[in-house]
Design a protein around this motif. Structure first.
Motif, PDB file in Angstrom:
ATOM      1  N   PHE A  86       0.967  -1.275  -0.015  1.00 40.71           N
ATOM      2  CA  PHE A  86       0.032  -0.125  -0.018  1.00 40.71           C
ATOM      3  C   PHE A  86       0.921   1.324  -0.186  1.00 40.71           C
ATOM      4  N   PHE A  87       0.708   2.022  -1.203  1.00 36.25           N
ATOM      5  CA  PHE A  87       1.553   3.137  -1.122  1.00 36.25           C
ATOM      6  C   PHE A  87       0.846   4.436  -0.424  1.00 36.25           C
ATOM      7  N   ILE A  88       1.463   5.294   0.455  1.00 36.24           N
ATOM      8  CA  ILE A  88       0.923   6.179   1.187  1.00 36.24           C
ATOM      9  C   ILE A  88       1.487   7.608   0.699  1.00 36.24           C
ATOM     10  N   PRO A  89       0.389   8.357   0.480  1.00 31.63           N
ATOM     11  CA  PRO A  89       0.805  10.146   0.246  1.00 31.63           C
ATOM     12  C   PRO A  89       0.694  10.698   1.512  1.00 31.63           C
ATOM     13  N   PHE A  90       1.846  10.762   2.119  1.00 35.73           N
ATOM     14  CA  PHE A  90       1.743  11.052   3.684  1.00 35.73           C
ATOM     15  C   PHE A  90       1.029  12.384   4.122  1.00 35.73           C
ATOM     16  N   TYR A  91       1.213  13.269   3.291  1.00 31.73           N
ATOM     17  CA  TYR A  91       0.728  14.846   3.932  1.00 31.73           C
ATOM     18  C   TYR A  91      -1.026  14.421   4.050  1.00 31.73           C
ATOM     19  N   TYR A  92      -1.434  13.465   3.401  1.00 34.57           N
ATOM     20  CA  TYR A  92      -2.842  13.343   3.299  1.00 34.57           C
ATOM     21  C   TYR A  92      -3.576  12.389   4.174  1.00 34.57           C
ATOM     22  N   LEU A  93      -2.630  11.938   5.343  1.00 34.17           N
ATOM     23  CA  LEU A  93      -3.238  10.954   6.154  1.00 34.17           C
ATOM     24  C   LEU A  93      -4.391  11.649   6.924  1.00 34.17           C
ATOM     25  N   GLY A  94      -5.527  10.825   6.976  1.00 27.61           N
ATOM     26  CA  GLY A  94      -6.601  11.382   7.759  1.00 27.61           C
ATOM     27  C   GLY A  94      -7.443  12.356   7.223  1.00 27.61           C
ATOM     28  N   LYS A  95      -7.233  12.793   5.923  1.00 28.84           N
ATOM     29  CA  LYS A  95      -7.801  13.909   5.163  1.00 28.84           C
ATOM     30  C   LYS A  95      -8.517  13.213   4.027  1.00 28.84           C
ATOM     31  N   THR A  96      -8.598  13.782   2.714  1.00 26.14           N
ATOM     32  CA  THR A  96      -9.324  13.231   1.543  1.00 26.14           C
ATOM     33  C   THR A  96      -8.279  13.168   0.418  1.00 26.14           C
ATOM     34  N   ASP A  97      -8.498  12.780  -0.552  1.00 22.28           N
ATOM     35  CA  ASP A  97      -7.641  12.710  -1.626  1.00 22.28           C
ATOM     36  C   ASP A  97      -7.973  14.136  -2.584  1.00 22.28           C
ATOM     37  N   GLU A  98      -7.494  15.126  -1.915  1.00 20.88           N
ATOM     38  CA  GLU A  98      -7.764  16.407  -2.377  1.00 20.88           C
ATOM     39  C   GLU A  98      -6.963  16.624  -3.887  1.00 20.88           C
ATOM     40  N   TRP A  99      -5.982  15.826  -4.215  1.00 23.35           N
ATOM     41  CA  TRP A  99      -5.268  16.088  -5.534  1.00 23.35           C
ATOM     42  C   TRP A  99      -6.586  15.528  -6.577  1.00 23.35           C
ATOM     43  N   ASN A 100      -7.372  14.776  -6.311  1.00 25.81           N
ATOM     44  CA  ASN A 100      -8.869  14.709  -7.340  1.00 25.81           C
ATOM     45  C   ASN A 100      -9.601  15.486  -6.663  1.00 25.81           C
TER      46      ASN A 100
END
Length: 237
Positions: free
Chosen positions: A88-102
């Motif tokens: 599982f590959f983690i976008p670290f800044y967004y942990l506990g947030k949402t997929d704001e890049w989408n």
């Protein structure tokens, strides 16, 4: 030389009508996982590939990008049910947030959810911190993204293997930017870099920073999935 398919998944939904593009239904995902189990496929973590020079005939790597909450709810139990390993590959800044890049529609796992996952089944890897296109960033911006990832990993006591799935499969492809990018990967102790490519890999990898992944789409039929698994993405697709 062995042939190794690396499969790329994203979101998982219980709604069969939402099985399209980056989202696969639980019905389809379980059909695929059951196929691996019943046909004696061997799944590997990237950490297990680092020092190997040979693989069993039916070897695969299963990967999931973005650590969305729907993966925690639906993919993790299925991996456990069929005894399959995945990364599982983690976008670290967004942990506990949402997929704001989408569109920000999908929740990203919390730290507690990550900590609840069995590390013998699921290995964590890097998906950058801010989920941006590497080819659009300067060397300094890429290094700052690595630095931010490391700060978040250290602050939260995460165990992350240095395999990096490039966001969007994107990375600098022209020289001299490409060579500088790969030097940055080495500087940051990255062992494997994953693009898309949609082809099976020759193993051992010719270039560990250009590992190809096969994009499993939500709308793929089971036949199409098995053809991708065997051949990669064919032109007729």
């Amino acid at each position: 030389m062995a042939s190794l398919p690396v499969l790329m998944y994203h979101n998982v939904s219980e709604d069969k009508n939402k099985s399209f593009r980056l989202t696969i239904s639980t019905v389809k995902l379980e059909e695929q996982f059951r196929y691996f189990s019943e046909n004696n496929y061997t799944t590997f973590h990237f950490s297990e590939l680092e020092n190997r020079i040979a693989l069993p005939p039916k070897s695969i790597v299963i990967t999931f990008d973005d650590v969305t909450t729907n993966q925690f709810l639906h993919a993790v139990p299925l991996l456990k049910k069929y005894g399959l390993k995945a990364t599982f590959f983690i976008p670290f800044y967004y942990l506990g947030k949402t997929d704001e890049w989408n569109k920000g529609a999908e929740k990203i796992m919390t730290l507690s959810e990550l900590q609840a996952i069995d590390p013998s089944l699921i290995e964590f890897g890097y998906h950058s911190s801010r989920h941006r296109h590497y080819a659009k960033l300067s060397d300094a911006e890429i290094q700052e993204d690595f630095d931010e990832s490391e700060r978040i990993i250290a602050a939260n006591g995460l165990k992350v293997y240095p395999a990096l799935a490039f966001p969007y499969g994107n990375y600098p492809k022209k020289e001299p930017q490409k060579s500088r990018f790969q030097e940055l990967l080495k500087k940051n102790n990255i062992k494997f870099g994953l693009k898309i490519g949609n082809r099976r890999n020759k193993f051992p990898f010719k270039n560990t920073f250009e590992v190809q992944r096969i994009d499993v789409k939500g709308e793929d039929s089971f036949l199409k999935f098995r053809l991708k698994l065997k051949f990669g993405k064919l032109k007729l697709f």
